[in-house]
Design a protein around this motif. Structure first.
Motif, PDB file in Angstrom:
ATOM      1  N   ALA A  84      -6.304  14.478  -8.401  1.00  0.00           N
ATOM      2  CA  ALA A  84      -5.359  14.914  -9.438  1.00  0.00           C
ATOM      3  C   ALA A  84      -3.981  14.295  -9.218  1.00  0.00           C
ATOM      4  O   ALA A  84      -3.357  13.800 -10.161  1.00  0.00           O
ATOM      5  N   VAL A  85      -3.503  14.314  -7.976  1.00  0.00           N
ATOM      6  CA  VAL A  85      -2.191  13.723  -7.670  1.00  0.00           C
ATOM      7  C   VAL A  85      -2.238  12.219  -7.908  1.00  0.00           C
ATOM      8  O   VAL A  85      -1.325  11.644  -8.509  1.00  0.00           O
ATOM      9  N   SER A  86      -3.303  11.572  -7.479  1.00  0.00           N
ATOM     10  CA  SER A  86      -3.449  10.133  -7.656  1.00  0.00           C
ATOM     11  C   SER A  86      -3.434   9.764  -9.133  1.00  0.00           C
ATOM     12  O   SER A  86      -2.746   8.821  -9.545  1.00  0.00           O
ATOM     13  N   SER A  87      -4.162  10.510  -9.937  1.00  0.00           N
ATOM     14  CA  SER A  87      -4.236  10.227 -11.372  1.00  0.00           C
ATOM     15  C   SER A  87      -2.875  10.412 -12.051  1.00  0.00           C
ATOM     16  O   SER A  87      -2.416   9.527 -12.790  1.00  0.00           O
ATOM     17  N   GLU A  88      -2.228  11.539 -11.773  1.00  0.00           N
ATOM     18  CA  GLU A  88      -0.928  11.803 -12.400  1.00  0.00           C
ATOM     19  C   GLU A  88       0.132  10.810 -11.923  1.00  0.00           C
ATOM     20  O   GLU A  88       0.892  10.261 -12.723  1.00  0.00           O
ATOM     21  N   LEU A  89       0.155  10.549 -10.622  1.00  0.00           N
ATOM     22  CA  LEU A  89       1.120   9.595 -10.086  1.00  0.00           C
ATOM     23  C   LEU A  89       0.858   8.195 -10.629  1.00  0.00           C
ATOM     24  O   LEU A  89       1.785   7.487 -11.027  1.00  0.00           O
ATOM     25  N   GLY A  90      -0.407   7.786 -10.674  1.00  0.00           N
ATOM     26  CA  GLY A  90      -0.762   6.468 -11.185  1.00  0.00           C
ATOM     27  C   GLY A  90      -0.280   6.270 -12.611  1.00  0.00           C
ATOM     28  O   GLY A  90       0.258   5.216 -12.959  1.00  0.00           O
ATOM     29  N   THR A  91      -0.446   7.306 -13.434  1.00  0.00           N
ATOM     30  CA  THR A  91       0.008   7.230 -14.823  1.00  0.00           C
ATOM     31  C   THR A  91       1.525   7.059 -14.892  1.00  0.00           C
ATOM     32  O   THR A  91       2.033   6.204 -15.626  1.00  0.00           O
ATOM     33  N   ILE A  92       2.239   7.856 -14.112  1.00  0.00           N
ATOM     34  CA  ILE A  92       3.708   7.774 -14.110  1.00  0.00           C
ATOM     35  C   ILE A  92       4.173   6.407 -13.609  1.00  0.00           C
ATOM     36  O   ILE A  92       5.081   5.800 -14.185  1.00  0.00           O
ATOM     37  N   LEU A  93       3.544   5.905 -12.557  1.00  0.00           N
ATOM     38  CA  LEU A  93       3.931   4.592 -12.017  1.00  0.00           C
ATOM     39  C   LEU A  93       3.683   3.483 -13.040  1.00  0.00           C
ATOM     40  O   LEU A  93       4.486   2.544 -13.146  1.00  0.00           O
TER      41      LEU A  93
ATOM     42  N   LEU B 131      -2.765   2.404  -4.203  1.00  0.00           N
ATOM     43  CA  LEU B 131      -2.286   3.778  -4.085  1.00  0.00           C
ATOM     44  C   LEU B 131      -3.330   4.592  -3.332  1.00  0.00           C
ATOM     45  O   LEU B 131      -4.504   4.596  -3.698  1.00  0.00           O
ATOM     46  N   GLU B 132      -2.905   5.238  -2.254  1.00  0.00           N
ATOM     47  CA  GLU B 132      -3.789   6.099  -1.458  1.00  0.00           C
ATOM     48  C   GLU B 132      -3.182   7.493  -1.393  1.00  0.00           C
ATOM     49  O   GLU B 132      -2.016   7.637  -1.046  1.00  0.00           O
ATOM     50  N   VAL B 133      -3.981   8.505  -1.718  1.00  0.00           N
ATOM     51  CA  VAL B 133      -3.530   9.895  -1.629  1.00  0.00           C
ATOM     52  C   VAL B 133      -4.531  10.628  -0.743  1.00  0.00           C
ATOM     53  O   VAL B 133      -5.733  10.572  -1.002  1.00  0.00           O
ATOM     54  N   SER B 134      -4.036  11.296   0.308  1.00  0.00           N
ATOM     55  CA  SER B 134      -4.947  11.985   1.217  1.00  0.00           C
ATOM     56  C   SER B 134      -4.270  13.175   1.880  1.00  0.00           C
ATOM     57  O   SER B 134      -3.074  13.396   1.724  1.00  0.00           O
ATOM     58  N   SER B 135      -5.060  13.905   2.652  1.00  0.00           N
ATOM     59  CA  SER B 135      -4.511  14.992   3.456  1.00  0.00           C
ATOM     60  C   SER B 135      -3.843  14.377   4.678  1.00  0.00           C
ATOM     61  O   SER B 135      -4.119  13.229   5.021  1.00  0.00           O
ATOM     62  N   PRO B 136      -2.986  15.127   5.355  1.00  0.00           N
ATOM     63  CA  PRO B 136      -2.342  14.569   6.555  1.00  0.00           C
ATOM     64  C   PRO B 136      -3.280  14.513   7.753  1.00  0.00           C
ATOM     65  O   PRO B 136      -2.949  13.904   8.764  1.00  0.00           O
TER      66      PRO B 136
ATOM     67  N   ILE C  87       0.882  -1.164   0.000  1.00  0.00           N
ATOM     68  CA  ILE C  87       0.000   0.000   0.000  1.00  0.00           C
ATOM     69  C   ILE C  87       0.922   1.217   0.000  1.00  0.00           C
ATOM     70  O   ILE C  87       1.760   1.364   0.891  1.00  0.00           O
ATOM     71  N   ILE C  88       0.776   2.046  -1.010  1.00  0.00           N
ATOM     72  CA  ILE C  88       1.597   3.247  -1.116  1.00  0.00           C
ATOM     73  C   ILE C  88       0.725   4.417  -0.695  1.00  0.00           C
ATOM     74  O   ILE C  88      -0.267   4.738  -1.348  1.00  0.00           O
ATOM     75  N   ARG C  89       1.081   5.027   0.451  1.00  0.00           N
ATOM     76  CA  ARG C  89       0.296   6.133   1.008  1.00  0.00           C
ATOM     77  C   ARG C  89       1.034   7.450   0.775  1.00  0.00           C
ATOM     78  O   ARG C  89       2.206   7.585   1.129  1.00  0.00           O
ATOM     79  N   ILE C  90       0.319   8.405   0.228  1.00  0.00           N
ATOM     80  CA  ILE C  90       0.854   9.727  -0.047  1.00  0.00           C
ATOM     81  C   ILE C  90       0.029  10.727   0.759  1.00  0.00           C
ATOM     82  O   ILE C  90      -1.205  10.707   0.699  1.00  0.00           O
ATOM     83  N   PHE C  91       0.702  11.585   1.502  1.00  0.00           N
ATOM     84  CA  PHE C  91       0.026  12.637   2.260  1.00  0.00           C
ATOM     85  C   PHE C  91       0.452  13.982   1.684  1.00  0.00           C
ATOM     86  O   PHE C  91       1.655  14.274   1.628  1.00  0.00           O
ATOM     87  N   ILE C  92      -0.532  14.776   1.246  1.00  0.00           N
ATOM     88  CA  ILE C  92      -0.256  16.085   0.655  1.00  0.00           C
ATOM     89  C   ILE C  92      -1.008  17.157   1.435  1.00  0.00           C
ATOM     90  O   ILE C  92      -1.978  16.867   2.136  1.00  0.00           O
TER      91      ILE C  92
END
Length: 184
Positions: free
Chosen positions: A56-65, A77-82, A38-43
């Motif tokens: 938006a971050v999830s979509s762009e990151l997912g494409t790059i990955l 892939l999880e992208v959320s606020s802290p 599980i890849i967790r991103i906090f923005i």
């Protein structure tokens, strides 16, 4: 590829995406079993992140990955606020959040204590200065921190809510002048 290597590479990618979008990368972590991480991103951003920011971050990151394909197993892939009790991961966080309540756990005891709860006073070089509720003012190296989070200051939040309520009540009591429009 090890979890640490994945974390480092994803951090580099997200840092670029975040900067381009006016966001701050707070933290990247890789958790879960080795075969299905599980890849967790906090923005974050000054006014807080929205669902659209995360998407938006999830979509762009997912494409790059997908294009770079360096994660060889299925992943989530999880992208959320802290969140309100944001984690403190960088030295700069202790300067930025000076005056805020926090919980900190150190790897080694400081004055016989490893768990601290109180107010961040700041950072002196790489030493965190902390006003602990039990032992008072303590200082410890940033490198010794195992985990740290902001803590909601309930008393401060109640005080702010009371001030907003009082301010709102005053606005309701202010008489307004009736506007008269005359036409000729």
């Amino acid at each position: 590829m090890s979890a640490g290597s994945i974390e480092k590479r994803v951090s580099e990618i997200v840092e670029r995406i975040a900067n381009d979008g006016g966001l701050e990368l707070v933290h990247v972590e890789v958790a879960g079993p080795e075969g299905k991480p599980i890849i967790r991103i906090f923005i974050d951003k000054p006014d807080g992140v929205t669902h659209q920011d995360c998407a938006a971050v999830s979509s762009e990151l997912g494409t790059i990955l997908e294009v770079e394909d360096f994660i060889r197993t299925p992943y989530t892939l999880e992208v959320s606020s802290p969140g309100l009790e944001r984690g403190l991961y960088k030295q700069e966080d202790y300067s930025r959040f000076a005056g805020k309540m926090a919980r900190v756990k150190t790897r080694v005891p400081v004055n016989g204590q490893r768990n601290f709860r109180g107010r961040i006073e700041g950072l002196d070089r790489s030493e965190i200065i902390f006003d602990d509720k039990i032992s008072g003012r303590v200082q410890f190296p940033f490198e010794t921190v195992v985990k740290a989070n902001l803590e909601i200051d309930v008393e401060e939040e109640f005080r702010r809510a009371s001030e907003r309520q009082a301010s709102s009540a005053k606005l309701k009591d202010v008489p307004t002048e009736d506007a008269q429009i005359t036409t000729e």
